[in-house]
Design a protein around this motif. Structure first.
Motif, PDB file in Angstrom:
ATOM      1  N   VAL A  31      -1.923  -2.990  10.161  1.00 44.82           N
ATOM      2  CA  VAL A  31      -1.835  -1.536  10.146  1.00 44.82           C
ATOM      3  C   VAL A  31      -2.628  -0.976   8.717  1.00 44.82           C
ATOM      4  O   VAL A  31      -2.013  -1.180   7.885  1.00 44.82           O
ATOM      5  CB  VAL A  31      -0.571  -0.839  10.196  1.00 44.82           C
ATOM      6  N   ASP A  32      -3.735  -0.297   8.949  1.00 50.29           N
ATOM      7  CA  ASP A  32      -4.560   0.182   7.859  1.00 50.29           C
ATOM      8  C   ASP A  32      -4.902   1.617   7.753  1.00 50.29           C
ATOM      9  O   ASP A  32      -5.827   2.127   8.650  1.00 50.29           O
ATOM     10  CB  ASP A  32      -5.759  -0.612   7.826  1.00 50.29           C
ATOM     11  N   PHE A  33      -4.255   2.545   6.971  1.00 49.00           N
ATOM     12  CA  PHE A  33      -4.376   3.875   6.911  1.00 49.00           C
ATOM     13  C   PHE A  33      -4.964   4.205   5.515  1.00 49.00           C
ATOM     14  O   PHE A  33      -4.771   5.281   4.984  1.00 49.00           O
ATOM     15  CB  PHE A  33      -3.150   4.636   7.279  1.00 49.00           C
ATOM     16  N   ASP A  34      -5.459   3.244   4.831  1.00 48.35           N
ATOM     17  CA  ASP A  34      -5.831   3.346   3.312  1.00 48.35           C
ATOM     18  C   ASP A  34      -6.535   4.836   3.411  1.00 48.35           C
ATOM     19  O   ASP A  34      -7.719   4.951   4.101  1.00 48.35           O
ATOM     20  CB  ASP A  34      -6.568   2.511   2.837  1.00 48.35           C
ATOM     21  N   GLY A  35      -6.204   5.640   2.499  1.00 47.44           N
ATOM     22  CA  GLY A  35      -6.980   6.670   1.955  1.00 47.44           C
ATOM     23  C   GLY A  35      -7.056   8.165   3.093  1.00 47.44           C
ATOM     24  O   GLY A  35      -7.773   9.108   3.118  1.00 47.44           O
ATOM     25  N   THR A  36      -6.361   7.947   4.059  1.00 47.58           N
ATOM     26  CA  THR A  36      -6.099   8.670   5.228  1.00 47.58           C
ATOM     27  C   THR A  36      -5.179   9.883   5.000  1.00 47.58           C
ATOM     28  O   THR A  36      -4.223   9.578   4.322  1.00 47.58           O
ATOM     29  CB  THR A  36      -5.745   7.992   6.520  1.00 47.58           C
ATOM     30  N   PHE A  55      -1.081   1.650   3.401  1.00 46.19           N
ATOM     31  CA  PHE A  55      -1.152   3.095   3.271  1.00 46.19           C
ATOM     32  C   PHE A  55      -1.528   3.692   1.784  1.00 46.19           C
ATOM     33  O   PHE A  55      -1.122   4.801   1.382  1.00 46.19           O
ATOM     34  CB  PHE A  55       0.200   3.708   3.666  1.00 46.19           C
ATOM     35  N   SER A  56      -2.388   2.668   1.147  1.00 49.43           N
ATOM     36  CA  SER A  56      -2.817   2.880  -0.320  1.00 49.43           C
ATOM     37  C   SER A  56      -3.715   4.170  -0.118  1.00 49.43           C
ATOM     38  O   SER A  56      -4.451   4.274   0.543  1.00 49.43           O
ATOM     39  CB  SER A  56      -3.545   1.701  -0.796  1.00 49.43           C
ATOM     40  N   GLN A  57      -3.231   5.031  -1.176  1.00 53.94           N
ATOM     41  CA  GLN A  57      -4.185   6.243  -1.396  1.00 53.94           C
ATOM     42  C   GLN A  57      -4.057   7.304  -0.108  1.00 53.94           C
ATOM     43  O   GLN A  57      -4.764   8.328  -0.118  1.00 53.94           O
ATOM     44  CB  GLN A  57      -5.677   5.989  -1.681  1.00 53.94           C
ATOM     45  N   ALA A  58      -3.043   7.048   0.775  1.00 49.95           N
ATOM     46  CA  ALA A  58      -3.031   8.011   1.761  1.00 49.95           C
ATOM     47  C   ALA A  58      -2.207   9.094   1.420  1.00 49.95           C
ATOM     48  O   ALA A  58      -1.670   9.178   0.239  1.00 49.95           O
ATOM     49  CB  ALA A  58      -1.965   7.425   2.995  1.00 49.95           C
ATOM     50  N   GLN A  59      -2.554  10.453   2.070  1.00 44.90           N
ATOM     51  CA  GLN A  59      -1.791  11.688   1.526  1.00 44.90           C
ATOM     52  C   GLN A  59      -0.835  12.118   2.879  1.00 44.90           C
ATOM     53  O   GLN A  59      -1.516  12.383   3.911  1.00 44.90           O
ATOM     54  CB  GLN A  59      -2.923  12.586   1.163  1.00 44.90           C
ATOM     55  N   PHE A  60       0.294  12.534   2.502  1.00 45.01           N
ATOM     56  CA  PHE A  60       1.237  12.656   3.740  1.00 45.01           C
ATOM     57  C   PHE A  60       1.645  14.250   3.152  1.00 45.01           C
ATOM     58  O   PHE A  60       2.515  14.556   2.449  1.00 45.01           O
ATOM     59  CB  PHE A  60       2.668  12.020   3.608  1.00 45.01           C
ATOM     60  N   ALA A  80      -0.488   6.392  -3.249  1.00 41.75           N
ATOM     61  CA  ALA A  80      -0.255   7.382  -2.214  1.00 41.75           C
ATOM     62  C   ALA A  80       0.450   8.788  -2.557  1.00 41.75           C
ATOM     63  O   ALA A  80       0.848   8.911  -3.675  1.00 41.75           O
ATOM     64  CB  ALA A  80       0.908   6.922  -0.898  1.00 41.75           C
ATOM     65  N   ARG A  81       0.132   9.888  -1.754  1.00 40.77           N
ATOM     66  CA  ARG A  81       0.586  11.127  -2.304  1.00 40.77           C
ATOM     67  C   ARG A  81       1.733  11.475  -1.088  1.00 40.77           C
ATOM     68  O   ARG A  81       1.582  11.520  -0.043  1.00 40.77           O
ATOM     69  CB  ARG A  81      -0.419  12.162  -2.307  1.00 40.77           C
ATOM     70  N   PHE A  82       2.944  11.779  -1.285  1.00 40.21           N
ATOM     71  CA  PHE A  82       4.130  12.531  -0.505  1.00 40.21           C
ATOM     72  C   PHE A  82       4.553  13.708  -1.005  1.00 40.21           C
ATOM     73  O   PHE A  82       4.485  14.019  -2.198  1.00 40.21           O
ATOM     74  CB  PHE A  82       5.088  11.479  -0.558  1.00 40.21           C
ATOM     75  N   ASN A  83       5.084  14.580  -0.245  1.00 42.13           N
ATOM     76  CA  ASN A  83       6.005  15.607  -0.575  1.00 42.13           C
ATOM     77  C   ASN A  83       7.379  14.907  -0.527  1.00 42.13           C
ATOM     78  O   ASN A  83       8.056  14.787  -1.551  1.00 42.13           O
ATOM     79  CB  ASN A  83       6.058  16.631   0.504  1.00 42.13           C
ATOM     80  N   ASP A  84       7.809  14.434   0.475  1.00 45.26           N
ATOM     81  CA  ASP A  84       9.141  13.571   0.781  1.00 45.26           C
ATOM     82  C   ASP A  84       8.835  12.244   1.380  1.00 45.26           C
ATOM     83  O   ASP A  84       8.039  12.358   2.556  1.00 45.26           O
ATOM     84  CB  ASP A  84      10.220  14.403   1.505  1.00 45.26           C
ATOM     85  N   GLY A  85       9.203  11.263   0.813  1.00 44.71           N
ATOM     86  CA  GLY A  85       9.148   9.808   1.397  1.00 44.71           C
ATOM     87  C   GLY A  85      10.369   9.354   1.847  1.00 44.71           C
ATOM     88  O   GLY A  85      11.224   9.063   1.067  1.00 44.71           O
ATOM     89  N   ASP A  86      10.721   9.233   3.290  1.00 48.97           N
ATOM     90  CA  ASP A  86      11.796   8.808   3.800  1.00 48.97           C
ATOM     91  C   ASP A  86      11.870   7.449   4.129  1.00 48.97           C
ATOM     92  O   ASP A  86      11.354   7.152   5.079  1.00 48.97           O
ATOM     93  CB  ASP A  86      12.582   9.593   4.775  1.00 48.97           C
ATOM     94  N   PHE A  87      12.459   6.589   3.282  1.00 49.64           N
ATOM     95  CA  PHE A  87      12.715   5.225   3.645  1.00 49.64           C
ATOM     96  C   PHE A  87      14.040   4.444   3.835  1.00 49.64           C
ATOM     97  O   PHE A  87      14.378   3.468   3.423  1.00 49.64           O
ATOM     98  CB  PHE A  87      11.944   4.119   2.755  1.00 49.64           C
ATOM     99  N   GLY A  88      14.943   5.555   4.161  1.00 49.13           N
ATOM    100  CA  GLY A  88      16.363   5.194   4.341  1.00 49.13           C
ATOM    101  C   GLY A  88      16.428   4.194   5.275  1.00 49.13           C
ATOM    102  O   GLY A  88      15.827   4.180   6.241  1.00 49.13           O
ATOM    103  N   ARG A  89      17.292   3.155   5.070  1.00 49.98           N
ATOM    104  CA  ARG A  89      17.618   1.980   5.796  1.00 49.98           C
ATOM    105  C   ARG A  89      16.396   1.400   6.344  1.00 49.98           C
ATOM    106  O   ARG A  89      16.601   0.468   7.128  1.00 49.98           O
ATOM    107  CB  ARG A  89      18.529   2.525   7.144  1.00 49.98           C
ATOM    108  N   ALA A  90      15.502   1.400   5.777  1.00 51.30           N
ATOM    109  CA  ALA A  90      14.131   0.478   5.712  1.00 51.30           C
ATOM    110  C   ALA A  90      14.510  -1.031   5.384  1.00 51.30           C
ATOM    111  O   ALA A  90      15.396  -1.041   4.522  1.00 51.30           O
ATOM    112  CB  ALA A  90      13.098   1.013   5.315  1.00 51.30           C
TER     113      ALA A  90
END
Length: 221
Positions: A31-36, A55-60, A80-90
């Motif tokens: 799965v490659d979403f680099d820069g998306t 997800f390198s350099q991806a923007q959410f 990568a750029r996030f507002n909020d990144g939720d990895f709870g229970r990952a």
């Protein structure tokens, strides 16, 4: 039902204007979403990544939901750029890369890191990380600035026990790498006398040992 995705997904340096729903999916290929750029919500909750997740350099710009996701190999969110990144229970089996990323709130509540997993936070720019120290303590490569930033993060959230434990490990790791003899001796004295200021039990044990020692000397004189 879990959706099975057999093909490789490679969408690099693109703009996705709508919501993305890959929740409850099993990705059997890369799965490659680099820069998306994800303009709206990106939902990968409860997904299973059997190969690398890029997800390198991806923007959410909207919600980035990876809660309960399962990363079998590399999870690369560096820069990568996030507002909020939720990895709870990952769950992470290998490396979770967040170096040079930027996120307002990173949620790692109840995340699971397998024995060989690691989390890389070098130069991560964040306002708040929601995590307990014992979740990441054995999986965090030593970096002084990373430790000091985490200590401040725990203090700001009034997680004082986590703050003390993080500071204690930071001092121990720093002492182990110190090559200057005098500084190393000072660090050892600080550890022995007060546990770097966060282990009162060290002071009590040292005081009790000294009392017993001088009592024995007095009665033996």
């Amino acid at each position: 039902k879990r959706k099975i995705v057999e093909s490789i997904i490679k969408i690099e340096y693109s703009v996705i204007k709508g919501n993305v729903f890959f929740d409850h999916s099993a990705f059997q290929g890369l799965v490659d979403f680099d820069g998306t750029v994800f303009s709206q919500a990106a939902n990968f909750s409860d997904s299973f990544f059997q190969e690398d997740a890029g997800f390198s350099q991806a923007q959410f710009h909207g919600e980035a939901n990876f809660s309960r996701a399962h990363f079998t190999t590399e999870a690369n969110f560096s820069r990568a750029r996030f507002n909020d990144g939720d990895f709870g229970r990952a769950k992470f089996h290998r490396s979770f890369h967040l170096s040079n990323a930027r996120v307002y709130t990173l949620r790692l509540s109840d995340a699971i890191f397998e024995e060989d997993a690691s989390i890389h936070l070098k130069d991560l720019n964040y306002n708040r990380i929601v995590v307990r120290w014992n979740t990441i303590s054995e999986h965090l490569p030593y970096n002084g600035s990373v430790y000091l930033t985490l200590i401040r993060n725990f203090r700001n959230q009034e997680q004082f026990e986590d703050e003390d434990d993080c500071y204690y490990q930071y001092r121990k790791e720093k002492q182990a790498r110190n090559t200057k003899l005098f500084a190393k001796l000072i660090d050892k004295l600080a550890w022995l006398s007060c546990g770097y200021g966060v282990r009162p039990s060290h002071t009590m044990l040292l005081s009790l040992s000294l009392i017993i020692l001088f009592t024995a000397i007095f009665w033996g004189a």
